[in-house]
Structure formats: structure tokens, C-alpha cells
Design a protein around this motif. Sequence first.
Motif, PDB file in Angstrom:
ATOM      1  N   ALA A   1       0.842  -1.185   0.000  1.00  0.00           N
ATOM      2  CA  ALA A   1       0.000   0.000   0.000  1.00  0.00           C
ATOM      3  C   ALA A   1       0.886   1.247   0.000  1.00  0.00           C
ATOM      4  O   ALA A   1       2.081   1.189   0.294  1.00  0.00           O
ATOM      5  CB  ALA A   1      -0.919  -0.002   1.221  1.00  0.00           C
ATOM      6  N   GLU A   2       0.293   2.402  -0.337  1.00  0.00           N
ATOM      7  CA  GLU A   2       1.083   3.623  -0.511  1.00  0.00           C
ATOM      8  C   GLU A   2       1.789   4.065   0.767  1.00  0.00           C
ATOM      9  O   GLU A   2       2.773   4.803   0.690  1.00  0.00           O
ATOM     10  CB  GLU A   2       0.206   4.754  -1.042  1.00  0.00           C
TER      11      GLU A   2
ATOM     12  N   ALA B   1       0.703  -7.695   6.673  1.00  0.00           N
ATOM     13  CA  ALA B   1      -0.485  -6.939   7.061  1.00  0.00           C
ATOM     14  C   ALA B   1      -0.518  -5.575   6.378  1.00  0.00           C
ATOM     15  O   ALA B   1       0.516  -4.958   6.143  1.00  0.00           O
ATOM     16  CB  ALA B   1      -0.512  -6.757   8.574  1.00  0.00           C
ATOM     17  N   GLY B   2      -1.720  -5.115   6.054  1.00  0.00           N
ATOM     18  CA  GLY B   2      -1.916  -3.768   5.556  1.00  0.00           C
ATOM     19  C   GLY B   2      -1.614  -3.551   4.096  1.00  0.00           C
ATOM     20  O   GLY B   2      -1.595  -2.410   3.625  1.00  0.00           O
ATOM     21  N   VAL B   3      -1.379  -4.630   3.336  1.00  0.00           N
ATOM     22  CA  VAL B   3      -1.031  -4.463   1.924  1.00  0.00           C
ATOM     23  C   VAL B   3      -2.271  -4.111   1.104  1.00  0.00           C
ATOM     24  O   VAL B   3      -3.411  -4.264   1.553  1.00  0.00           O
ATOM     25  CB  VAL B   3      -0.371  -5.741   1.350  1.00  0.00           C
TER      26      VAL B   3
ATOM     27  N   ALA C   1      -7.190  -0.096  -0.344  1.00  0.00           N
ATOM     28  CA  ALA C   1      -5.986   0.694  -0.094  1.00  0.00           C
ATOM     29  C   ALA C   1      -5.219   0.947  -1.386  1.00  0.00           C
ATOM     30  O   ALA C   1      -4.908  -0.003  -2.119  1.00  0.00           O
ATOM     31  CB  ALA C   1      -5.094  -0.023   0.913  1.00  0.00           C
ATOM     32  N   PRO C   2      -4.885   2.212  -1.719  1.00  0.00           N
ATOM     33  CA  PRO C   2      -4.116   2.506  -2.937  1.00  0.00           C
ATOM     34  C   PRO C   2      -2.738   1.860  -2.887  1.00  0.00           C
ATOM     35  O   PRO C   2      -2.128   1.734  -1.826  1.00  0.00           O
ATOM     36  CB  PRO C   2      -4.006   4.043  -2.932  1.00  0.00           C
TER      37      PRO C   2
ATOM     38  N   THR D   1       2.655   7.528  -5.875  1.00  0.00           N
ATOM     39  CA  THR D   1       1.371   7.087  -5.366  1.00  0.00           C
ATOM     40  C   THR D   1       0.272   7.631  -6.264  1.00  0.00           C
ATOM     41  O   THR D   1       0.496   8.560  -7.056  1.00  0.00           O
ATOM     42  CB  THR D   1       1.132   7.589  -3.922  1.00  0.00           C
ATOM     43  N   PRO D   2      -0.952   7.074  -6.169  1.00  0.00           N
ATOM     44  CA  PRO D   2      -2.044   7.562  -7.020  1.00  0.00           C
ATOM     45  C   PRO D   2      -2.337   9.032  -6.829  1.00  0.00           C
ATOM     46  O   PRO D   2      -2.938   9.664  -7.700  1.00  0.00           O
ATOM     47  CB  PRO D   2      -3.231   6.690  -6.574  1.00  0.00           C
TER      48      PRO D   2
END
Length: 306
Positions: free
Chosen positions: A78-79, A112-114, A146-147, A158-159
Motif C-alpha cells: 500500500a502507498e 499486514a496492511g497491503v 488501499a491505494p 502514489t495515485p
Amino acid sequence: MTGTPLDPRALRDAFGCFMTGVTVVTALGPDGKPLGFTANSFSSVSLDPPLLLVSIANSSINRAAFESAPGFAVNILAEGQKDVSATFARPVEDRFATVYWRKGPVGSPLIAGVSAWFDCTLEQAVAAGDHTILIGRIGGFEATPAPGLGYYRGAYVTPAQTAAQLPTGPDVVISAILEAGGQILLMDDGQGGLTLPTARVGREGVQTALAQLIAATGLTAAPGSIYAVYEDVAQGRQHIAFRCAAETGRPARGAFVDLTAEGVADVTDPAMRVMLERLADEARIGNYGIYFGTHEQGRVQRTGER
């Protein structure tokens, strides 16, 4: 998370959204401890069966462990996970010391959190130049809102950043080898020669792009198996060629030619012509293989070879 069987539409959409970006590839070592490395990209290979591929440098101390592991996972960061990317990209004694993880449905470590993850069994490990290609059969995956985190020209993106800072186009090119009755479909390449039906891949992903490419020919054919994966170093592109059995008919563009060295002699691109000459030889003896390497050199792995 998906169950079994996997949802092809959801898997295709996940491929289309996450074909690029920063990933951490993970597996369990012989001692049961988690291993991982940062990779800038991965590629979908097939939806049926669901396959993807990543590559690991032969110089990596973890290469042997990944080759012998029962499977691996691709974690799309994730970003907000730049620190995780940096940890897995540099020599660290225990890369998982500050990272929370759990085992996925296939058994590989999931971070975690990807933004998304794909948990795979190892289908094949193929030597290709100074890297080894790991082909995995997807046993489970999940995509979150999540971006994702990207990497371009030595910096994270990042986006939220402007489109002007991002690459102008995809770097994956696919070709469809449409076969029918001992012939293949070739088209005018606009340079006085011939070429296979070819397309660049965008956010729609490889499988969707392949289906669209076949549809544009006006022929009925099922997306087939991978036949060659090679990198054009000079142009910075990865080529993936698929063999697709087609029904005999009148194509919207191009024409069928005999699958012989003479029949493909007018193919302009040298790497493509050599690939088709190999296919002609293999079709004659009925012994096929998959090519991995660059546009100049590589190796052919016979079906079933490990």
C-alpha cells in the motif's frame, strides 16, 4: 479473500489493477522461517489455471529457498508502506522483525496492511539468464481499497501524484499465435513485413488484453497457454506470446500462412521470427517447450521439465 474455486472475474479485475507497483514476494524457508524480497512487478500468465510469475536474481541468497519452497505469496504494498519496501530491498538479518504477518490459505507469509495479495503454490521454477522465474498457481487472493505503492525512475509514486509523473505507457507486449490446420495468422506490420497479432497491455491486464486482441482478428479462439516470455532489453519491454487454437475462418485482418520456416520468413521482428521457426520445428516433431530469456538469448524448457 476468495475460496475454492477462485472467481475468474474477480481475479481478472485484481490483475488489471495491480499488474504494476511495488511488491514483496514471500515464502517459508526450510526451517519454517519467513523469507522475502522486494520486486517492482509481476505478471499474470493464465486465468485457467490461475497462474502468475515473478523473478528472483540468481545472486540472491534466498533463491534456492524459493525454488524449493512449496509456494510463495505476492504482497502488493500500500502507498503507506515505503518502509516495508525499503526493509525488503536491502540486506537485513531478519526482514520480518518489524513486520506483522500471517500465513495465507496456501501457507505463505502475508504482510499486514497491503493493497492486495496472491498466495500461490509453486508450479515451476525456470532458469532465465541471471534470474530465475517463479511461476505460481494462485490458491487465494484478496484486493483491498488501499491505494498501491508504485516506483518510477528511482522514486516512489502514489495515485495522489499527477499523471505526468507516471510512465507514459505499459511495458508489457503480448502476441497471439493463432493456429488452425497447420497454419498461423500473420498481419501486415506497416513496414513491408509481417507480424503476429500484437498489443500492448494496460491496466486491463494480460488476460483481458489477450481476449480483446483475439476478438479484433474476427476469429473464434480460446486464450491459450504461454509459449514464450522474453525481454527486449533495448526497448525495456517484456514480451509474452500465447499459443491459441483457432477455428478455421476468414480473419478480419491478415491471412493464414503455413507454419514453416518459409511461411514465416517475412516476419520483420527477428526475435518473433526465430520464435515461430522454433514453433514450426516443434510442431513437426510434436515436442513443445516454453522459451524464457531476452530477445537475443535464453533457454527453452520442455513441458513437464523441472
